[in-house]
Design a protein around this motif. Structure first.
Motif, short mmCIF file in Angstrom:
data_model
loop_
_atom_site.label_atom_id
_atom_site.label_comp_id
_atom_site.label_asym_id
_atom_site.label_seq_id
_atom_site.Cartn_x
_atom_site.Cartn_y
_atom_site.Cartn_z
N GLY A 151 0.84 -1.18 0.00
CA GLY A 151 0.00 0.00 0.00
C GLY A 151 0.88 1.23 0.00
N PRO A 152 0.31 2.41 -0.19
CA PRO A 152 1.12 3.63 -0.20
C PRO A 152 1.63 3.95 1.20
CG PRO A 152 -1.21 4.18 -0.25
CD PRO A 152 -1.13 2.69 -0.34
N LEU A 153 2.89 4.37 1.27
CA LEU A 153 3.46 4.78 2.55
C LEU A 153 3.29 6.29 2.73
CD1 LEU A 153 6.79 2.72 2.63
CD2 LEU A 153 4.58 2.16 3.69
N PRO A 154 3.16 6.74 3.96
CA PRO A 154 3.05 8.18 4.20
C PRO A 154 4.31 8.91 3.76
CG PRO A 154 2.45 6.91 6.17
CD PRO A 154 3.08 5.95 5.20
N ALA B 239 10.30 5.57 4.52
CA ALA B 239 10.99 4.71 3.55
C ALA B 239 10.52 3.27 3.70
CB ALA B 239 12.50 4.80 3.78
N VAL B 240 10.82 2.45 2.69
CA VAL B 240 10.41 1.05 2.73
C VAL B 240 10.97 0.36 3.98
CG1 VAL B 240 10.68 -1.19 1.60
CG2 VAL B 240 10.07 0.82 0.25
N ILE B 241 12.21 0.64 4.32
CA ILE B 241 12.82 -0.03 5.47
C ILE B 241 12.07 0.27 6.76
CG2 ILE B 241 14.48 1.81 5.99
CD1 ILE B 241 16.53 -0.44 6.61
N ASP B 242 11.46 1.45 6.84
CA ASP B 242 10.75 1.85 8.05
C ASP B 242 9.51 1.01 8.32
OD1 ASP B 242 12.58 3.94 8.42
OD2 ASP B 242 11.41 5.28 7.14
N PHE B 243 9.00 0.33 7.28
CA PHE B 243 7.81 -0.50 7.44
C PHE B 243 8.14 -1.81 8.13
CE2 PHE B 243 4.63 -3.56 5.75
CZ PHE B 243 3.49 -2.97 6.26
N GLU C 173 -10.08 -7.28 6.23
CA GLU C 173 -10.52 -7.11 7.62
C GLU C 173 -9.37 -6.64 8.50
OE1 GLU C 173 -13.27 -9.38 5.37
OE2 GLU C 173 -11.14 -9.82 5.73
N GLN C 174 -8.19 -7.17 8.27
CA GLN C 174 -7.01 -6.74 9.04
C GLN C 174 -6.66 -5.29 8.73
OE1 GLN C 174 -4.49 -9.99 7.73
NE2 GLN C 174 -4.40 -10.83 9.81
N VAL C 175 -6.83 -4.88 7.47
CA VAL C 175 -6.59 -3.48 7.10
C VAL C 175 -7.50 -2.56 7.91
CG1 VAL C 175 -6.78 -1.77 5.26
CG2 VAL C 175 -5.76 -4.01 4.77
N HIS C 176 -8.77 -2.88 7.96
CA HIS C 176 -9.72 -2.04 8.69
C HIS C 176 -9.42 -2.05 10.19
CE1 HIS C 176 -12.39 -0.84 5.44
NE2 HIS C 176 -12.34 -2.08 4.97
N MET C 177 -9.03 -3.20 10.72
CA MET C 177 -8.71 -3.29 12.15
C MET C 177 -7.52 -2.39 12.49
SD MET C 177 -7.64 -6.66 14.37
CE MET C 177 -6.08 -6.81 13.47
N GLY D 278 -5.57 3.88 14.11
CA GLY D 278 -4.88 5.09 13.68
C GLY D 278 -3.55 4.82 13.03
N ASN D 279 -3.29 3.56 12.64
CA ASN D 279 -2.03 3.21 11.98
C ASN D 279 -1.87 4.04 10.71
OD1 ASN D 279 -0.29 1.66 10.01
ND2 ASN D 279 -0.04 0.34 11.80
N PRO D 280 -0.77 4.81 10.57
CA PRO D 280 -0.63 5.73 9.44
C PRO D 280 -0.43 5.05 8.09
CG PRO D 280 1.40 5.67 10.71
CD PRO D 280 0.38 4.88 11.49
N VAL D 281 -0.04 3.78 8.11
CA VAL D 281 0.12 3.04 6.85
C VAL D 281 -1.22 2.47 6.40
CG1 VAL D 281 1.22 1.06 5.73
CG2 VAL D 281 2.54 2.49 7.30
N PHE D 282 -1.95 1.87 7.33
CA PHE D 282 -3.18 1.17 6.95
C PHE D 282 -4.41 2.06 6.93
CE2 PHE D 282 -0.32 -2.22 8.15
CZ PHE D 282 -0.59 -3.19 7.20
#
Length: 245
Positions: free
Chosen positions: A103-106, A110-114, A198-202, A207-211
């Motif tokens: 998915g898009p990152l804020p 960076a990718v490594i931060d995920f 369902e996990q995305v919505h959870m 407030g997860n900034p990625v999901f």
């Protein structure tokens, strides 16, 4: 019919889409699988300076050179930042972004931060000890050690992946995108393989900034491992065809 650009994730080249591309072309789409700078058949172009912006340039150049319009831009895994950056730069050319098990990152991430801190440390160690300080080595692709991500991968696929995968210029993992405060109005879809809608919505509800932004997108589920272009290419092509229409 759509103009579809396929961007592979880390360590892979355009070859990764070889079982998906014919299915999409048979459905009538114009398909452009892309090898990014420093990878696959372009491995000789790898340098320490190759970063996420280099790969954004690759995508924009392909679209410009072929005068593509209303593009369905597909990015697998670590290609999430390059496809997002390309859509930020030329939003008028992009009809839809499709993130495959990503998915898009804020902005500023960076990718490594995920990755979890332990994995970040392991990546940096591998780069220092095996990658001359600037390349992320190809992982072992061992189903016994990584059964979730490698679910559905055959021995034949593993042999081909290990043979053709190439080290990833590490700056593509460590450099973030400076994104606009309000992302361009590009329609986005997510094809989730190792996680569910369902996990995305959870996670979004926490407030997860990625999901959180992903929860508002068109969410599709293709249960398999992290590399559906190998494990379920026909089903992946069918979903991309459905989204593109």
């Amino acid at each position: 019919m759509a103009e579809i650009v396929l961007v592979p994730g880390f360590w892979l080249g355009a070859w990764a889409w070889e079982e998906v591309t014919p299915e999409l072309r048979a459905a009538g789409h114009d398909v452009y699988p892309l090898t990014l700078t420093g990878l696959g058949d372009r491995a000789a172009e790898a340098t320490p300076d190759v970063d996420v912006y280099t790969h954004v340039d690759d995508i924009v150049r392909l679209i410009d050179d072929n005068d593509l319009r209303d593009v369905v831009l597909v990015g697998h895994s670590g290609a999430n930042l390059p496809v997002t950056g390309a859509a930020d730069r030329i939003p008028e050319r992009i009809a839809r972004i499709v993130y495959v098990d990503a998915g898009p990152l804020p902005g500023g991430m960076a990718v490594i931060d995920f990755n979890k801190p332990q994995m970040q440390e392991e990546w940096r160690k591998q780069v220092a000890e095996q990658g001359d300080g600037w390349q992320l080595p190809v992982p072992p692709f061992d189903p016994a050690a990584d059964p979730v991500n490698l679910a559905g991968i055959t021995d034949e696929h593993l042999t081909r992946i290990v043979k053709l995968a190439t080290p990833q210029p590490f700056a593509t993992a460590t450099r973030p995108l400076n994104r606009p405060p309000v992302p361009p109005d590009a329609h986005c879809s997510v094809i989730a393989s190792t996680f569910t809608p369902e996990q995305v919505h959870m996670l979004a509800d926490t407030g997860n900034p990625v999901f959180e932004p992903m929860a508002a997108m068109d969410l599709r589920h293709l249960p398999t491992g992290h590399w559906p272009m190998f494990s379920r290419p026909i089903e992946l092509a069918s979903l991309l065809d459905e989204i593109a229409r």
